[in-house]
Scaffold this motif. Structure first.
Motif, PDB file in Angstrom:
ATOM      1  N   LYS A 112       0.848  -1.182   0.000  1.00  0.00           N
ATOM      2  CA  LYS A 112       0.000   0.000   0.000  1.00  0.00           C
ATOM      3  C   LYS A 112       0.886   1.235   0.000  1.00  0.00           C
ATOM      4  O   LYS A 112       1.876   1.315   0.725  1.00  0.00           O
ATOM      5  N   SER A 113       0.523   2.190  -0.820  1.00  0.00           N
ATOM      6  CA  SER A 113       1.351   3.370  -0.981  1.00  0.00           C
ATOM      7  C   SER A 113       1.360   4.197   0.302  1.00  0.00           C
ATOM      8  O   SER A 113       0.356   4.332   0.987  1.00  0.00           O
ATOM      9  N   TYR A 114       2.538   4.744   0.595  1.00  0.00           N
ATOM     10  CA  TYR A 114       2.699   5.577   1.776  1.00  0.00           C
ATOM     11  C   TYR A 114       2.263   6.992   1.430  1.00  0.00           C
ATOM     12  O   TYR A 114       2.762   7.592   0.477  1.00  0.00           O
ATOM     13  N   ASN A 115       1.307   7.516   2.171  1.00  0.00           N
ATOM     14  CA  ASN A 115       0.777   8.845   1.879  1.00  0.00           C
ATOM     15  C   ASN A 115       1.705   9.894   2.478  1.00  0.00           C
ATOM     16  O   ASN A 115       1.518  10.378   3.585  1.00  0.00           O
ATOM     17  N   PRO A 149      14.183  -1.886   0.215  1.00  0.00           N
ATOM     18  CA  PRO A 149      14.232  -0.680   1.050  1.00  0.00           C
ATOM     19  C   PRO A 149      13.362   0.436   0.501  1.00  0.00           C
ATOM     20  O   PRO A 149      12.812   0.338  -0.606  1.00  0.00           O
ATOM     21  N   SER A 150      13.269   1.522   1.274  1.00  0.00           N
ATOM     22  CA  SER A 150      12.562   2.714   0.825  1.00  0.00           C
ATOM     23  C   SER A 150      13.389   3.928   1.221  1.00  0.00           C
ATOM     24  O   SER A 150      14.335   3.825   2.014  1.00  0.00           O
ATOM     25  N   VAL A 151      13.038   5.081   0.693  1.00  0.00           N
ATOM     26  CA  VAL A 151      13.792   6.294   1.009  1.00  0.00           C
ATOM     27  C   VAL A 151      13.610   6.691   2.464  1.00  0.00           C
ATOM     28  O   VAL A 151      14.380   7.502   2.979  1.00  0.00           O
ATOM     29  N   TYR A 152      12.598   6.137   3.132  1.00  0.00           N
ATOM     30  CA  TYR A 152      12.353   6.442   4.539  1.00  0.00           C
ATOM     31  C   TYR A 152      12.988   5.412   5.463  1.00  0.00           C
ATOM     32  O   TYR A 152      13.107   5.646   6.664  1.00  0.00           O
ATOM     33  N   ASP A 153      13.372   4.260   4.926  1.00  0.00           N
ATOM     34  CA  ASP A 153      14.056   3.224   5.698  1.00  0.00           C
ATOM     35  C   ASP A 153      14.968   2.464   4.748  1.00  0.00           C
ATOM     36  O   ASP A 153      14.563   1.494   4.107  1.00  0.00           O
ATOM     37  N   THR A 154      16.208   2.904   4.668  1.00  0.00           N
ATOM     38  CA  THR A 154      17.159   2.312   3.707  1.00  0.00           C
ATOM     39  C   THR A 154      17.811   1.051   4.231  1.00  0.00           C
ATOM     40  O   THR A 154      18.604   0.425   3.507  1.00  0.00           O
ATOM     41  N   ASN A 155      17.520   0.651   5.452  1.00  0.00           N
ATOM     42  CA  ASN A 155      18.173  -0.525   6.055  1.00  0.00           C
ATOM     43  C   ASN A 155      17.423  -1.824   5.813  1.00  0.00           C
ATOM     44  O   ASN A 155      17.883  -2.886   6.237  1.00  0.00           O
ATOM     45  N   ARG A 209      10.094   5.777  -8.192  1.00  0.00           N
ATOM     46  CA  ARG A 209       9.096   5.471  -7.170  1.00  0.00           C
ATOM     47  C   ARG A 209       9.042   6.578  -6.116  1.00  0.00           C
ATOM     48  O   ARG A 209       7.973   7.056  -5.750  1.00  0.00           O
ATOM     49  N   ASP A 210      10.224   6.985  -5.631  1.00  0.00           N
ATOM     50  CA  ASP A 210      10.243   8.013  -4.603  1.00  0.00           C
ATOM     51  C   ASP A 210      11.640   8.623  -4.516  1.00  0.00           C
ATOM     52  O   ASP A 210      12.616   8.078  -5.041  1.00  0.00           O
ATOM     53  N   VAL A 211      11.725   9.771  -3.836  1.00  0.00           N
ATOM     54  CA  VAL A 211      12.989  10.484  -3.659  1.00  0.00           C
ATOM     55  C   VAL A 211      12.945  11.235  -2.333  1.00  0.00           C
ATOM     56  O   VAL A 211      11.875  11.678  -1.884  1.00  0.00           O
ATOM     57  N   LYS A 212      14.103  11.348  -1.705  1.00  0.00           N
ATOM     58  CA  LYS A 212      14.222  12.118  -0.467  1.00  0.00           C
ATOM     59  C   LYS A 212      15.579  12.819  -0.477  1.00  0.00           C
ATOM     60  O   LYS A 212      16.603  12.197  -0.771  1.00  0.00           O
ATOM     61  N   ILE A 213      15.579  14.116  -0.169  1.00  0.00           N
ATOM     62  CA  ILE A 213      16.807  14.907  -0.152  1.00  0.00           C
ATOM     63  C   ILE A 213      17.120  15.304   1.292  1.00  0.00           C
ATOM     64  O   ILE A 213      16.258  15.830   2.007  1.00  0.00           O
ATOM     65  N   TYR A 214      18.360  15.037   1.693  1.00  0.00           N
ATOM     66  CA  TYR A 214      18.826  15.382   3.032  1.00  0.00           C
ATOM     67  C   TYR A 214      19.926  16.434   2.925  1.00  0.00           C
ATOM     68  O   TYR A 214      20.765  16.391   2.017  1.00  0.00           O
ATOM     69  N   VAL A 215      19.904  17.382   3.854  1.00  0.00           N
ATOM     70  CA  VAL A 215      20.931  18.423   3.922  1.00  0.00           C
ATOM     71  C   VAL A 215      21.601  18.331   5.302  1.00  0.00           C
ATOM     72  O   VAL A 215      20.911  18.290   6.334  1.00  0.00           O
ATOM     73  N   LYS A 216      22.927  18.298   5.302  1.00  0.00           N
ATOM     74  CA  LYS A 216      23.657  18.266   6.579  1.00  0.00           C
ATOM     75  C   LYS A 216      24.893  19.150   6.481  1.00  0.00           C
ATOM     76  O   LYS A 216      25.536  19.247   5.425  1.00  0.00           O
ATOM     77  N   PRO A 217      25.246  19.825   7.556  1.00  0.00           N
ATOM     78  CA  PRO A 217      26.447  20.672   7.540  1.00  0.00           C
ATOM     79  C   PRO A 217      27.715  19.823   7.519  1.00  0.00           C
ATOM     80  O   PRO A 217      27.724  18.689   8.009  1.00  0.00           O
ATOM     81  N   ILE A 226      24.755  17.775   0.422  1.00  0.00           N
ATOM     82  CA  ILE A 226      23.399  17.358   0.049  1.00  0.00           C
ATOM     83  C   ILE A 226      23.440  15.908  -0.408  1.00  0.00           C
ATOM     84  O   ILE A 226      24.271  15.532  -1.253  1.00  0.00           O
ATOM     85  N   ILE A 227      22.547  15.095   0.148  1.00  0.00           N
ATOM     86  CA  ILE A 227      22.422  13.683  -0.227  1.00  0.00           C
ATOM     87  C   ILE A 227      21.042  13.479  -0.838  1.00  0.00           C
ATOM     88  O   ILE A 227      20.023  13.783  -0.215  1.00  0.00           O
ATOM     89  N   VAL A 228      21.020  12.965  -2.065  1.00  0.00           N
ATOM     90  CA  VAL A 228      19.770  12.692  -2.787  1.00  0.00           C
ATOM     91  C   VAL A 228      19.592  11.180  -2.843  1.00  0.00           C
ATOM     92  O   VAL A 228      20.410  10.468  -3.443  1.00  0.00           O
ATOM     93  N   ILE A 229      18.535  10.672  -2.208  1.00  0.00           N
ATOM     94  CA  ILE A 229      18.246   9.232  -2.199  1.00  0.00           C
ATOM     95  C   ILE A 229      17.059   8.972  -3.121  1.00  0.00           C
ATOM     96  O   ILE A 229      15.995   9.574  -2.956  1.00  0.00           O
ATOM     97  N   THR A 230      17.244   8.095  -4.094  1.00  0.00           N
ATOM     98  CA  THR A 230      16.174   7.792  -5.059  1.00  0.00           C
ATOM     99  C   THR A 230      15.925   6.284  -5.113  1.00  0.00           C
ATOM    100  O   THR A 230      16.801   5.481  -4.787  1.00  0.00           O
ATOM    101  N   GLN A 231      14.723   5.946  -5.527  1.00  0.00           N
ATOM    102  CA  GLN A 231      14.360   4.545  -5.751  1.00  0.00           C
ATOM    103  C   GLN A 231      13.570   4.445  -7.040  1.00  0.00           C
ATOM    104  O   GLN A 231      12.570   5.137  -7.225  1.00  0.00           O
TER     105      GLN A 231
END
Length: 356
Positions: A112-115, A149-155, A209-217, A226-231
């Motif tokens: 089921k798709s994650y809203n 995995p998913s962009v919200y849980d890569t483990n 399917r999905d993408v998540k971008i993280y920014v860290k100093p 900048i880390i771009v995680i895609t699936q």
């Protein structure tokens, strides 16, 4: 005294006249119904109504009335068909212990798709606002496997061998293709809106399917990484739909050829009793050429003695930075030959083609 026959006679004439017009009107209505039969089509969101010269994608549940003499077929929404298929299979084989084990071995129901839109009610650029104005030091892209995995849980890891094999067969989208959809570069100052817009653009691609971008100093605290995680989605497929006992529609597609983001779709129409039904409709699409959000689409159609070749190049308002948009279409349409009778009573067939 009044004669009863003189009173009843006018009423009989009126009744006979009414019955006469009513019977003729009923006959006329029946004839109209016979010659103007209307089919009622109940369509769901995502269905596609395919007509001889065009196709219509249904964006919401609706009812359409269409003359029965027009040939058509309905291509059901693949997501709905997939859900119904797995549901029927699961209901059939979940009764016994051994059949349930076989089902779990060979079938993996669609998750089921994650809203993600309703998960957090806030503006998408807010998580990046605290880094506004920071220079971008590095941009790295991490591509996840298609299944697991998913962009919200890569483990998350997968143990089943056939899913691992499918992940090995899939070609991930190339890094250069993903970077073309980013609105920021190394060395620029971070703009939160550019980050959130880049997420939206990549997520809208038909092979993502999905993408998540993280920014860290970074370690100095003066720059950001900048880390771009895609699936990716699984982009190869074959769909066969039996429109009736004599005809079928076969779709063969690849939505991400060699990880380049190119899409190719082949639709074959076949009916062994009606050759006019047989035909082909093919598309080749390239999105976001040169990183300028220019889309190119080439289409070839040959069916019902109608041959069309169409080239479309367009650019839309995909980002707030785009000031100019537009497009053009070049098309050649070949109609069935026209028969001309000469003075010698010979028949000449002349093909008709027109361009626009």
């Amino acid at each position: 005294m009044l004669n009863k026959k003189n009173i009843i006679k006018p009423f009989l004439v009126i009744i006979i006249t009414i019955l006469f017009f009513f019977s003729h009107g009923l006959t006329y209505s029946q004839n109209n119904i016979f010659y103007n039969v209307i089919d009622t089509l109940s369509l769901q969101k995502g269905d596609k109504l395919v007509l001889p010269d065009t196709s219509i994608v249904i964006h919401s549940d609706t009812t359409i009335y269409i003359p029965s003499q027009i040939k058509y077929h309905i291509k059901k929404n693949p997501e709905t068909v997939s859900e119904n298929f797995y549901k029927k299979i699961e209901e059939k084989y979940s009764g016994k212990k051994w059949s349930k084990k076989m089902y779990n071995l060979f079938f993996r129901p669609p998750a089921k798709s994650y809203n993600r839109y309703n998960a957090v009610n806030r503006q998408s650029e807010i998580p990046f606002s605290k880094y506004k104005g920071y220079p971008i030091k590095t941009i790295s892209i991490k591509k996840l496997q298609v299944f697991g995995p998913s962009v919200y849980d890569t483990n998350i890891t997968i143990q089943k061998w056939y899913i691992k094999k499918a992940n090995q067969l899939h070609i991930n989208t190339r890094t250069i293709i993903l970077k073309k959809s980013l609105l920021f570069k190394e060395g620029q100052q971070l703009n939160p809106i550019d980050i959130s817009e880049s997420e939206r653009i990549i997520r809208s691609l038909p092979y993502i399917r999905d993408v998540k971008i993280y920014v860290k100093p970074d370690e100095t605290g003066n720059y950001v990484d900048i880390i771009v995680i895609t699936q990716d989605l699984w982009t190869l497929g074959v769909e066969v739909e039996m429109t009736n006992i004599n005809s079928a529609v076969i779709d063969v597609f690849n939505k991400n050829i060699a990880g380049l983001g190119h899409q190719q779709t082949n639709t074959i129409y076949y009916n062994y009793k009606d050759n006019n039904y047989n035909g082909y409709n093919g598309y080749y699409k390239i999105k976001n050429q040169f990183g300028a959000f220019i889309n190119t689409e080439l289409n070839y159609y040959n069916r019902y003695q109608n041959e069309k070749i169409r080239l479309n190049i367009s650019r839309g308002f995909y980002t707030p930075q785009i000031k100019y948009a537009g497009g053009f279409t070049i098309m050649q349409n070949g109609l069935p030959p026209v028969e001309t009778v000469t003075k010698e009573k010979s028949i000449i067939k002349s093909p008709i083609k027109y361009n626009y």
